[in-house]
Write a protein that holds these residues in place. Structure first.
Motif, short mmCIF file in Angstrom:
data_model
loop_
_atom_site.label_atom_id
_atom_site.label_comp_id
_atom_site.label_asym_id
_atom_site.label_seq_id
_atom_site.Cartn_x
_atom_site.Cartn_y
_atom_site.Cartn_z
N ILE A 148 -1.21 2.85 4.78
CA ILE A 148 -0.95 3.35 3.42
C ILE A 148 -0.21 2.29 2.60
CG2 ILE A 148 0.32 5.07 2.07
CD1 ILE A 148 -0.37 7.10 4.30
N HIS A 149 0.76 1.63 3.21
CA HIS A 149 1.45 0.55 2.50
C HIS A 149 0.47 -0.57 2.16
CE1 HIS A 149 5.54 1.97 2.51
NE2 HIS A 149 5.59 2.09 3.83
N LYS A 150 -0.41 -0.90 3.10
CA LYS A 150 -1.36 -1.98 2.85
C LYS A 150 -2.32 -1.61 1.72
CE LYS A 150 -4.26 -5.20 5.42
NZ LYS A 150 -3.25 -6.27 5.49
N ALA A 151 -2.81 -0.39 1.75
CA ALA A 151 -3.72 0.06 0.68
C ALA A 151 -3.01 0.07 -0.67
CB ALA A 151 -4.26 1.45 1.01
N ALA A 152 -1.75 0.47 -0.67
CA ALA A 152 -0.98 0.47 -1.93
C ALA A 152 -0.89 -0.95 -2.47
CB ALA A 152 0.40 1.06 -1.69
N GLY A 153 -0.68 -1.92 -1.56
CA GLY A 153 -0.63 -3.31 -2.00
C GLY A 153 -1.95 -3.80 -2.54
N MET A 154 -3.05 -3.41 -1.88
CA MET A 154 -4.37 -3.82 -2.35
C MET A 154 -4.66 -3.23 -3.73
SD MET A 154 -6.26 -3.15 1.29
CE MET A 154 -7.93 -3.49 0.78
N MET A 155 -4.30 -1.97 -3.92
CA MET A 155 -4.55 -1.31 -5.21
C MET A 155 -3.68 -1.92 -6.30
SD MET A 155 -4.84 2.49 -3.55
CE MET A 155 -4.96 3.45 -5.04
N SER A 156 -2.47 -2.28 -5.95
CA SER A 156 -1.57 -2.91 -6.92
C SER A 156 -2.11 -4.27 -7.33
CB SER A 156 -0.17 -3.06 -6.30
OG SER A 156 0.67 -3.77 -7.17
N ALA A 157 -2.68 -5.00 -6.37
CA ALA A 157 -3.23 -6.32 -6.68
C ALA A 157 -4.39 -6.23 -7.65
CB ALA A 157 -3.68 -7.00 -5.39
N VAL A 158 -5.20 -5.17 -7.51
CA VAL A 158 -6.31 -4.97 -8.44
C VAL A 158 -5.76 -4.69 -9.84
CG1 VAL A 158 -8.22 -3.45 -9.04
CG2 VAL A 158 -7.91 -4.20 -6.67
N SER A 159 -4.66 -3.95 -9.89
CA SER A 159 -4.04 -3.62 -11.18
C SER A 159 -3.29 -4.80 -11.76
CB SER A 159 -3.07 -2.44 -11.03
OG SER A 159 -3.73 -1.34 -10.48
N HIS A 160 -2.84 -5.72 -10.88
CA HIS A 160 -2.04 -6.87 -11.31
C HIS A 160 -2.69 -8.15 -10.75
CE1 HIS A 160 0.71 -3.37 -11.17
NE2 HIS A 160 1.14 -3.87 -12.32
N GLN A 162 -2.54 -11.22 -11.32
CA GLN A 162 -1.71 -12.38 -11.03
C GLN A 162 -1.20 -12.35 -9.59
OE1 GLN A 162 -1.18 -15.01 -13.10
NE2 GLN A 162 -0.26 -15.95 -11.28
N ALA A 163 -0.85 -11.14 -9.14
CA ALA A 163 -0.37 -11.00 -7.77
C ALA A 163 -1.48 -11.31 -6.79
CB ALA A 163 0.16 -9.58 -7.54
N ALA A 164 -2.70 -10.90 -7.14
CA ALA A 164 -3.84 -11.16 -6.25
C ALA A 164 -4.14 -12.65 -6.18
CB ALA A 164 -5.06 -10.40 -6.74
N ARG A 165 -3.97 -13.36 -7.32
CA ARG A 165 -4.33 -14.78 -7.36
C ARG A 165 -3.46 -15.62 -6.43
NH1 ARG A 165 -5.99 -14.02 -12.73
NH2 ARG A 165 -3.92 -14.32 -13.59
N ASN A 166 -2.25 -15.14 -6.14
CA ASN A 166 -1.42 -15.95 -5.24
C ASN A 166 -1.85 -15.80 -3.79
OD1 ASN A 166 -0.33 -13.64 -4.13
ND2 ASN A 166 1.53 -13.69 -5.34
N GLY A 167 -2.86 -14.92 -3.54
CA GLY A 167 -3.47 -14.85 -2.22
C GLY A 167 -2.70 -14.08 -1.19
N GLU A 168 -1.54 -13.58 -1.54
CA GLU A 168 -0.70 -12.96 -0.51
C GLU A 168 -1.21 -11.59 -0.11
OE1 GLU A 168 3.20 -12.90 -2.01
OE2 GLU A 168 3.38 -15.08 -2.08
N LEU A 169 -1.78 -10.87 -1.05
CA LEU A 169 -2.09 -9.48 -0.75
C LEU A 169 -3.41 -9.30 -0.05
CD1 LEU A 169 -0.70 -7.91 -4.00
CD2 LEU A 169 0.16 -7.53 -1.70
N PHE A 170 -4.38 -10.18 -0.36
CA PHE A 170 -5.70 -9.98 0.22
C PHE A 170 -5.96 -10.89 1.43
CE2 PHE A 170 -6.87 -8.26 -4.04
CZ PHE A 170 -7.25 -7.01 -3.59
N SER A 171 -5.07 -11.87 1.64
CA SER A 171 -5.38 -12.86 2.66
C SER A 171 -5.49 -12.25 4.05
CB SER A 171 -4.30 -13.94 2.68
OG SER A 171 -3.04 -13.34 2.95
N GLU A 172 -4.83 -11.14 4.29
CA GLU A 172 -4.85 -10.56 5.63
C GLU A 172 -6.02 -9.61 5.83
OE1 GLU A 172 -1.14 -8.69 6.32
OE2 GLU A 172 0.00 -10.40 5.58
#
Ligand code: FES
Ligand code: FES
Length: 187
Positions: A148-160, A162-172
């Motif tokens: 659930i925490h991971k999915a929340a991070g993925m959804m947040s990255a889609v909404s933000h 800039q966070a996704a571009r730094n590669g931290e949220l989707f790299s795993e």
């Protein structure tokens, strides 16, 4: 005759109004992803959404949901979905190998989906509180919480983005090749 919309498809059903919704969905409509566990509203295996809210369908008479919108686990993503077509929650479930025997998992995913729709960044306490009615006899609770925490991070990255571009949220998020995604969408 009772009308009901399930996963966006309207049905007119010749079924007794006191028939539990779970029976209708599984035995009349043939959608077997939602499971029968206790039959008493106590375990969450039968969880579906009524107008977006999680409900225990083993104790919900068909007449009580007439004319309304029901979503089952099959309605979260397309049939035969590729991993990329799954919802963030389903993807996180796969990535973290949440299921053990799998029996409770469609109910867990439906409950988690409703949680993130109302609370996009839940704390551990929020998760434990929202998920407390969904029992897992295999004890997958730590992986459920992590997913659930991971999915929340993925959804947040889609909404933000800039966070996704730094590669931290989707790299795993590398989905296992051998995993059959249908297990999470069609039980
Ligand atoms: S089968 Fe419905 S809550 Fe257990
Ligand atoms: S994975 Fe076995 S009951 Fe939850």
């Amino acid at each position: 005759m009772i009308r009901l919309t399930v996963n966006g498809v309207e049905h007119t059903l010749d079924v007794e109004g006191d028939t539990p919704l779970l029976w209708v969905v599984r035995d009349v409509l043939g959608l077997k992803g939602s499971k029968f566990g206790c039959g008493a509203g106590l375990c969450g295996a039968c969880t579906m959404h009524l107008n977006g809210q999680p409900i225990r369908t083993c104790i919900m008479p068909l007449s009580a949901v007439a004319g309304q919108n029901i979503t089952t686990i099959e309605g979260l993503s397309p049939a035969n979905a590729t991993p990329q077509q799954l919802t963030p929650i389903q993807q996180a479930w796969l990535e973290l190998n949440v299921p053990q025997c799998g029996y409770c998992q469609s109910g867990q995913i439906m409950a988690a989906t409703a949680l993130l729709a109302s609370n996009p960044n839940p704390s551990d306490a929020d998760i434990d509180n929202a998920m407390s009615g969904n029992i897992c006899r295999c004890g997958t609770y730590p992986r459920i919480r992590s997913a659930i925490h991971k999915a929340a991070g993925m959804m947040s990255a889609v909404s933000h983005p800039q966070a996704a571009r730094n590669g931290e949220l989707f790299s795993e998020v590398t989905l296992p090749q051998a995993t059959n995604s249908e297990e999470l969408s069609h039980g």
